[in-house]
Write an enzyme that holds these catalytic residues in place. Structure first.
Site, short mmCIF file in Angstrom:
data_model
loop_
_atom_site.label_atom_id
_atom_site.label_comp_id
_atom_site.label_asym_id
_atom_site.label_seq_id
_atom_site.Cartn_x
_atom_site.Cartn_y
_atom_site.Cartn_z
N ASN A 13 0.83 -1.20 0.00
CA ASN A 13 0.00 0.00 0.00
C ASN A 13 0.88 1.26 0.00
O ASN A 13 1.55 1.56 0.98
CB ASN A 13 -0.90 -0.06 1.25
CG ASN A 13 -1.91 1.06 1.29
OD1 ASN A 13 -1.59 2.20 0.97
ND2 ASN A 13 -3.12 0.73 1.68
N GLY A 15 0.08 4.36 0.09
CA GLY A 15 -0.35 5.40 1.04
C GLY A 15 0.26 5.14 2.41
O GLY A 15 0.77 6.05 3.07
N ASP A 79 -0.82 -3.75 10.17
CA ASP A 79 -2.17 -4.10 9.76
C ASP A 79 -3.10 -3.02 10.29
O ASP A 79 -3.07 -2.68 11.48
CB ASP A 79 -2.59 -5.49 10.28
CG ASP A 79 -3.76 -6.00 9.45
OD1 ASP A 79 -3.64 -6.00 8.20
OD2 ASP A 79 -4.79 -6.36 10.02
P1 ITT Z 1 -0.59 -4.31 3.21
O1 ITT Z 1 0.10 -4.78 1.98
O2 ITT Z 1 0.29 -3.49 4.11
O3 ITT Z 1 -1.31 -5.41 3.97
P2 ITT Z 1 -3.27 -3.22 2.77
O4 ITT Z 1 -3.76 -2.14 1.85
O5 ITT Z 1 -3.88 -4.58 2.66
O6 ITT Z 1 -1.69 -3.25 2.68
P3 ITT Z 1 -4.29 -2.97 5.51
O7 ITT Z 1 -4.77 -4.39 5.53
O8 ITT Z 1 -3.44 -2.51 6.64
O9 ITT Z 1 -3.42 -2.64 4.22
O10 ITT Z 1 -5.48 -1.95 5.37
C1 ITT Z 1 -6.82 -2.35 5.25
C2 ITT Z 1 -7.60 -1.37 4.41
O11 ITT Z 1 -7.75 -0.16 5.16
C3 ITT Z 1 -6.98 -1.00 3.07
O12 ITT Z 1 -8.02 -0.90 2.12
C4 ITT Z 1 -6.37 0.36 3.33
O13 ITT Z 1 -6.37 1.15 2.15
C5 ITT Z 1 -7.31 0.94 4.37
N1 ITT Z 1 -6.58 1.87 5.22
C6 ITT Z 1 -5.54 1.58 6.04
N2 ITT Z 1 -5.06 2.69 6.62
C7 ITT Z 1 -5.81 3.71 6.15
C8 ITT Z 1 -5.79 5.10 6.33
O14 ITT Z 1 -4.87 5.68 7.09
N3 ITT Z 1 -6.69 5.84 5.69
C9 ITT Z 1 -7.60 5.26 4.89
N4 ITT Z 1 -7.69 3.97 4.63
C10 ITT Z 1 -6.79 3.18 5.26
#
Ligand code: ITT
Length: 199
Positions: A13, A15, A79
């Site tokens: 990710n 972001g 996570d």
């Molecule tokens: P990894 O490869 O690190 O697992 P991921 O996108 O699957 O990346 P997460 O499981 O940690 O990451 O995040 C779950 C969801 O929540 C994912 O769709 C993110 O875009 C969203 N998310 C996480 N942090 C956020 C934030 O600060 N603002 C908005 N959305 C967020």
């Protein structure tokens, strides 16, 4: 000059990566990642109800990436999850999947007519340096906006109004403003404290 410590952040990710760099680089931690091509990070998310279990399982999978990385002092995973009060534990550990399948519009449709709009972001970060593991958590309470607002941030940001803010969504804030209020900002600050205490 004190040398920066190099931390490999295993995430797909961008972001999250951007915000981790912003939070940790001023403290002397260079955040590197693996992006694109055949090196893309593919961490399997275990089926679990809590972020800590998922994050610990992600760090267990880190070994193969660390073997191929150069001059790394530590490896980090995170996570995160979004939790909507009106739908207990939802989307929670399924946040990425639900956002992908419903989109922001779908989440808004789900909440149409609902007066209870409370929501929360949570973050669990695990950093491993040699055999030492640091676990840091952060959360942020707020509410779901009535419409999609802002083009900054990522993920659920255009829908989330933090309760300690001024009514703007995370997506309407600068990266600094979001860091001061967000789950990730709080978890990163906690992580820095743990690292400073370690000396
Ligand atoms: P990894 O490869 O690190 O697992 P991921 O996108 O699957 O990346 P997460 O499981 O940690 O990451 O995040 C779950 C969801 O929540 C994912 O769709 C993110 O875009 C969203 N998310 C996480 N942090 C956020 C934030 O600060 N603002 C908005 N959305 C967020």
């Amino acid at each position: 000059m004190v040398e920066m410590k190099r931390i490999l952040f295993l995430t797909s990710n961008e972001g999250k990566l951007r915000e981790a760099k912003h939070a940790l680089e001023p403290w002397g931690y260079e955040i590197v990642s693996i992006v694109g091509g055949t090196n893309k990070v593919q961490l399997v998310e275990v089926q679990a109800r809590d972020l800590v279990t998922v994050a610990l399982s992600k760090i267990e999978q880190a070994e193969s990436y660390v073997e191929n990385a150069h001059q790394i002092d530590g490896v980090m995973v995170e996570d995160a999850g979004f939790f909507i009060d009106a739908h207990p534990n939802f989307p929670g550990v399924y946040s990425a999947h639900i956002l992908e399948s419903l989109g922001l519009e779908g989440i808004l449709r789900l909440m149409r007519g609902r007066r209870e709009r409370g929501a929360e972001f949570q973050s669990t970060i695990v950093l491993q340096i040699e055999s030492e593991r640091f676990v840091a958590q952060g959360s942020c309470r707020g509410r779901l906006s009535e419409e999609i607002r802002g083009d900054g941030g990522f993920g659920y940001d255009p829908l989330f109004i933090p309760e300690d803010g001024d009514g703007r969504t995370f997506a309407e804030m600068s990266i600094d403003e979001k860091k001061a209020l967000s789950h990730r900002g709080h978890a990163m600050a906690r992580l820095v404290t743990l690292l400073e205490d370690r000396g």
